[in-house]
Enzyme design. Sequence first.
Site, PDB file in Angstrom:
ATOM      1  N   ASP A  93       0.830  -1.212   0.000  1.00 37.09           N
ATOM      2  CA  ASP A  93       0.000   0.000   0.000  1.00 37.09           C
ATOM      3  C   ASP A  93       0.861   1.256   0.000  1.00 37.09           C
ATOM      4  O   ASP A  93       0.451   2.300   0.498  1.00 37.09           O
ATOM      5  CB  ASP A  93      -0.955   0.002   1.211  1.00 37.09           C
ATOM      6  CG  ASP A  93      -0.200  -0.025   2.537  1.00 37.09           C
ATOM      7  OD1 ASP A  93       0.983  -0.410   2.538  1.00 37.09           O
ATOM      8  OD2 ASP A  93      -0.795   0.340   3.574  1.00 37.09           O
ATOM      9  N   GLU A  94       2.062   1.166  -0.580  1.00 42.88           N
ATOM     10  CA  GLU A  94       2.975   2.299  -0.653  1.00 42.88           C
ATOM     11  C   GLU A  94       3.083   2.816  -2.086  1.00 42.88           C
ATOM     12  O   GLU A  94       3.179   2.036  -3.037  1.00 42.88           O
ATOM     13  CB  GLU A  94       4.358   1.905  -0.137  1.00 42.88           C
ATOM     14  CG  GLU A  94       4.370   1.568   1.357  1.00 42.88           C
ATOM     15  CD  GLU A  94       5.774   1.292   1.861  1.00 42.88           C
ATOM     16  OE1 GLU A  94       6.670   1.085   1.025  1.00 42.88           O
ATOM     17  OE2 GLU A  94       5.967   1.280   3.090  1.00 42.88           O
TER      18      GLU A  94
END
Length: 328
Positions: free
Chosen positions: A245-246
């Site tokens: 989720d980066e």
Amino acid sequence: IIINIAAQHMLQALENAQTIMLGKLMLINKDGYWLFGGDPGDSWAFMFPEKKGLSFQKRYSECWKSLQNKDTGSVEKRDELFIVQKIDFIPAGQEQHKHNVHWPTWKLISRIPAGYLGNKLQTIRNILIISFVFTALLSAMGASIMTRTVLKKRAADDEIRKLAYYDSLTGLNNRRIFQDKLSHEFERAKRKQNELGLIYIDLDHFKPVNDELGHEAGDQVLKEAGKRLKQSLREYDTVARIGGDEFAVILPVMKGYETEIALIAQRIIDEFKAPFFPLDKERLIGVSLGVATLTEDDHTTDDLLRRADMAMYEAKQSGRNRYHIAEE
């Protein structure tokens, strides 16, 4: 009843192709059973009542659902990547009768570890052997089938290019292209003494979505997050999914970063104030942003990345859903 014609030749061709493939090559029938490539004893299980449970459909149920609607392409599930190509064995001249007569429909699948693509992109071309297998298998069936095979090969080639340069889930740039573009902008900024900004982004409250609603819901959040990030940026900015989720954003040729980069960072935060609706369940997903700008002490792109990453953690520790600018 004839159930197979020249099957041994086909299976031998697949076995030969397996020796030079990246991952594991499998041939699946329309009901999700292995004809080739399963574990020992799995192949042709549909012919034996005691083996009815030995199927790709049951072992990879999530993947099978996604592959059902694909004639060609790829599906990424957790730490594995499945590349698929549908095969319709319709003899030349019988295309107009294909809806009235049953011809075999199979899917050729290559299963490879997802992380392998990022580390060994040079070997991804080996996946094209699937297309050559198709050509070898179908060449004896007529010129019309050969034409369809060539078209499918081109589609597979396009899909492989996408895998090499873009994130398969969000459609954003992947880590490799991000690194290439960052190196290019880094060198240009140093050479022309331009300002260069970098924003490192981590989603807030994303893990509970995966834990409570499942990975399908998490994928929906990541896709929507990618869209919102693109909407927040200028036309010439670059946004990429780094992993999980980066995300990261490259901001080239800024004029007065203290005002411009702050406006962009706040615009991103504002875009994420609206709720997400994965699987029709309302969830609030914020973002923590770490902002870094190029300084004389940044001798490599790793220096710039490290400062942006540290600033992002400062933003999380300060309460999340905010941005923090790294000190020069």
